[in-house]
Write a protein that holds these residues in place. Structure first.
Motif, PDB file in Angstrom:
ATOM      1  N   THR A 204       0.748  -1.138  -0.020  1.00 55.10           N
ATOM      2  CA  THR A 204      -0.040  -0.138   0.216  1.00 55.10           C
ATOM      3  C   THR A 204       0.933   1.247  -0.184  1.00 55.10           C
ATOM      4  O   THR A 204       2.157   1.056  -0.021  1.00 55.10           O
ATOM      5  N   LYS A 205       0.258   2.562   0.167  1.00 54.44           N
ATOM      6  CA  LYS A 205       0.955   3.563  -0.062  1.00 54.44           C
ATOM      7  C   LYS A 205       1.893   3.733   1.300  1.00 54.44           C
ATOM      8  O   LYS A 205       2.791   4.594   1.132  1.00 54.44           O
ATOM      9  N   ASP A 206       1.622   3.029   2.367  1.00 55.56           N
ATOM     10  CA  ASP A 206       2.427   3.103   3.672  1.00 55.56           C
ATOM     11  C   ASP A 206       3.618   2.177   3.212  1.00 55.56           C
ATOM     12  O   ASP A 206       4.600   2.005   4.463  1.00 55.56           O
ATOM     13  N   ASP A 207       3.733   1.397   2.282  1.00 58.60           N
ATOM     14  CA  ASP A 207       5.017   0.541   2.281  1.00 58.60           C
ATOM     15  C   ASP A 207       5.883   1.184   1.045  1.00 58.60           C
ATOM     16  O   ASP A 207       5.625   2.119   0.495  1.00 58.60           O
ATOM     17  N   PHE A 208       7.116   0.714   1.137  1.00 63.57           N
ATOM     18  CA  PHE A 208       8.008   1.121   0.121  1.00 63.57           C
ATOM     19  C   PHE A 208       8.636   0.117  -0.947  1.00 63.57           C
ATOM     20  O   PHE A 208       8.734  -1.181  -0.450  1.00 63.57           O
ATOM     21  N   LEU A 209       8.892   0.457  -2.230  1.00 62.14           N
ATOM     22  CA  LEU A 209       9.610  -0.432  -3.139  1.00 62.14           C
ATOM     23  C   LEU A 209      10.978   0.519  -3.608  1.00 62.14           C
ATOM     24  O   LEU A 209      11.025   1.539  -3.863  1.00 62.14           O
ATOM     25  N   ILE A 210      11.990  -0.362  -3.163  1.00 63.15           N
ATOM     26  CA  ILE A 210      13.476   0.055  -3.620  1.00 63.15           C
ATOM     27  C   ILE A 210      13.858  -0.723  -4.778  1.00 63.15           C
ATOM     28  O   ILE A 210      13.753  -1.938  -4.756  1.00 63.15           O
ATOM     29  N   GLN A 228       1.132   0.580  -5.846  1.00 68.54           N
ATOM     30  CA  GLN A 228       0.758   1.439  -4.688  1.00 68.54           C
ATOM     31  C   GLN A 228       1.769   1.865  -3.843  1.00 68.54           C
ATOM     32  O   GLN A 228       1.778   2.941  -3.214  1.00 68.54           O
ATOM     33  N   SER A 229       2.984   1.328  -3.677  1.00 65.68           N
ATOM     34  CA  SER A 229       3.894   1.834  -2.486  1.00 65.68           C
ATOM     35  C   SER A 229       4.634   2.852  -3.137  1.00 65.68           C
ATOM     36  O   SER A 229       4.867   3.514  -4.423  1.00 65.68           O
ATOM     37  N   THR A 230       5.305   3.548  -2.174  1.00 67.61           N
ATOM     38  CA  THR A 230       6.266   4.690  -2.086  1.00 67.61           C
ATOM     39  C   THR A 230       7.447   4.287  -3.013  1.00 67.61           C
ATOM     40  O   THR A 230       8.050   3.437  -2.247  1.00 67.61           O
ATOM     41  N   LEU A 231       7.693   4.888  -4.093  1.00 66.47           N
ATOM     42  CA  LEU A 231       9.050   4.310  -4.760  1.00 66.47           C
ATOM     43  C   LEU A 231      10.195   5.024  -4.164  1.00 66.47           C
ATOM     44  O   LEU A 231      10.325   6.189  -4.028  1.00 66.47           O
TER      45      LEU A 231
END
Length: 443
Positions: A204-210, A228-231
């Motif tokens: 979700t938007k509260d998670d992160f993708l590195i 959805q995640s923060t990039l």
């Protein structure tokens, strides 16, 4: 009482069986091969029913849920039967993650997974209680049962992601995506890419993708299939506002306007690909509020991973390097890229539909001799015979190392970087790497 059948009595299978039993499942473990004595003893001690060297269908097809080892392909008849009956098949990662509230860092990619996972764990464990699992070390399920850490770093293969549906890591990393294991994905690269991106499907938007912003496969896929995640991308060539980039000899990491700077001069690991691994690991550490000083010290004292560009010995001024973990072309690309001396290259094994063209420029520039170590070396011969003066083949590691020893001159490197799977001549890549090291020590 729900019935869980575990297919495959290896590390992940035994861990899952133990966790499932503790959570009230009726458990049956079935392995078509032989289960190792140590694992058998664990099952007997815990009174878990098991069989090996066979699959008894009547005891498998009555399962409520099946956990299959990531090594078993979907095209196996028994797996097809299980699916046709509508029995759900899950991976160990999927099963175990439903029994923990821990913060999970999930790491996937074609190359660099193990190094990035080990490095991330090395940094985090200085200040947090954290487990390291997945494709590495003790099984995740067993750790959830026994340690119940508040944080986990998981190295996850595409095969494990294929059978994950609700798995949702707080922080996901995709190191890179290059063609690999295409034999398991109907030889369609897109199927394999989609499999890797399953790591972010529930985020979700509260998670992160590195991820690696220099990897076109990843950036193009993200344009077409947004998550959805923060990039938080990382790059060696671009300036990144939110994420990590290289500015001259410093890694700069920015998250929510909070920037930290890490000099690359004293990184323990060499090569551009390891700067990327360091960026990914440091970004995780920065997200989890690890102190800058701790991150810097950890990057400088990290020991590296066995069988990954591992310097074994120097004999008569010749450096012997074990990169047995290079089981695909892209991994060998990094290895050859980092060679700074004339190199005798030991290559070969079980080919997974390899395209060797990206290696041609390095072979022309750096490789003086090639030793093919596989059951079938025809493709290697066809690709490289015209590029080097010496190309020979053997099916014995000891012989490969002896030939290399004869050819090598002071200042040369001898590099085992197979670009192929190991199963034609060895048990696994670890076995191959250990045989190489033993042969070098016996010179």
């Amino acid at each position: 009482m729900k019935r869980l059948v575990v297919l495959g009595g290896g590390e992940s299978g035994i861990g899952t069986a133990l966790l499932a039993k503790a959570k009230g499942f009726k458990v049956f473990v079935s392995d078509k091969g032989k289960i190792k004595e140590t694992y058998k003893n664990v099952l007997i001690h815990n009174e878990i029913e098991w069989e090996d060297q066979q699959h008894t269908e009547s005891k498998i097809l009555n399962a409520d849920v099946v956990m299959k080892s990531p090594g078993i392909p979907d095209k196996v008849a028994l797996v097809k039967q299980i699916r046709e009956l509508g029995i759900s098949i899950v991976s160990e990662i999927e099963f175990a993650s439903s029994f923990t509230k821990a913060t999970i860092v999930g790491i996937t990619g074609s190359n660099g997974k193990t190094t990035t996972a080990s490095l991330t764990h090395h940094i985090l464990k200085q200040e947090l209680e954290v487990g390291l699992a997945g494709n590495i070390g003790d099984s995740f399920a067993k750790q959830v049962l026994e340690n119940n850490y508040p944080n986990y770093v998981l190295e996850i293969s595409s095969f494990q992601l294929d059978d994950s549906f609700h798995f949702r890591p707080k922080i996901a990393i995709i190191t890179n995506i290059t063609p690999d294991h295409l034999d398991r994905y109907d030889y369609k690269f897109d199927n394999y890419i989609a499999s890797k991106f399953r790591i972010a499907q529930r985020q979700t938007k509260d998670d992160f993708l590195i991820y690696d912003a220099d990897d076109e496969v990843i950036t193009k896929w993200l344009q077409k299939h947004p998550v959805q995640s923060t990039l938080l991308p990382f790059s060696l060539t671009k300036t990144i506002e939110n994420g990590a980039y290289l500015d001259e000899n410093n890694i700069k990491i920015t998250i929510d306007n909070n920037q930290i700077i890490m000099p690359t001069a004293n990184l323990a690991l060499e090569g551009n690909h390891n700067i990327k691994n360091a960026m990914a690991a440091s970004t995780v550490a920065h997200l989890l509020k690890i102190r800058k000083q701790t991150i810097r010290e950890s990057l400088e004292n990290f020991q590296g991973v066995e069988h990954r560009l591992e310097h074994v010995l120097k004999i008569n001024k010749v450096q012997y390097i074990n990169d047995s973990k290079a089981t695909n072309v892209n991994a060998t690309y990094y290895a050859l890229e980092s060679m700074d001396a004339p190199t005798i290259w030991i290559v070969g094994g079980q080919d997974k539909g390899n395209d060797y063209r990206e290696l041609f420029s390095f072979v022309n520039e750096k490789v003086k001799a090639i030793i093919c170590l596989g059951v079938d070396n025809e493709k290697l011969m066809d690709n490289f015979a015209g590029m080097v003066d010496i190309i020979v083949e053997t099916q014995f590691m000891s012989e490969a190392v002896k030939i290399a020893y004869k050819i090598a001159e002071a200042g040369d490197n001898v590099l085992l970087s197979p670009a192929c799977a190991s199963f034609d001549l060895f048990e696994n890549y670890e076995d191959r790497g250990r045989q190489f090291k033993d042969a070098v020590r016996n010179l």
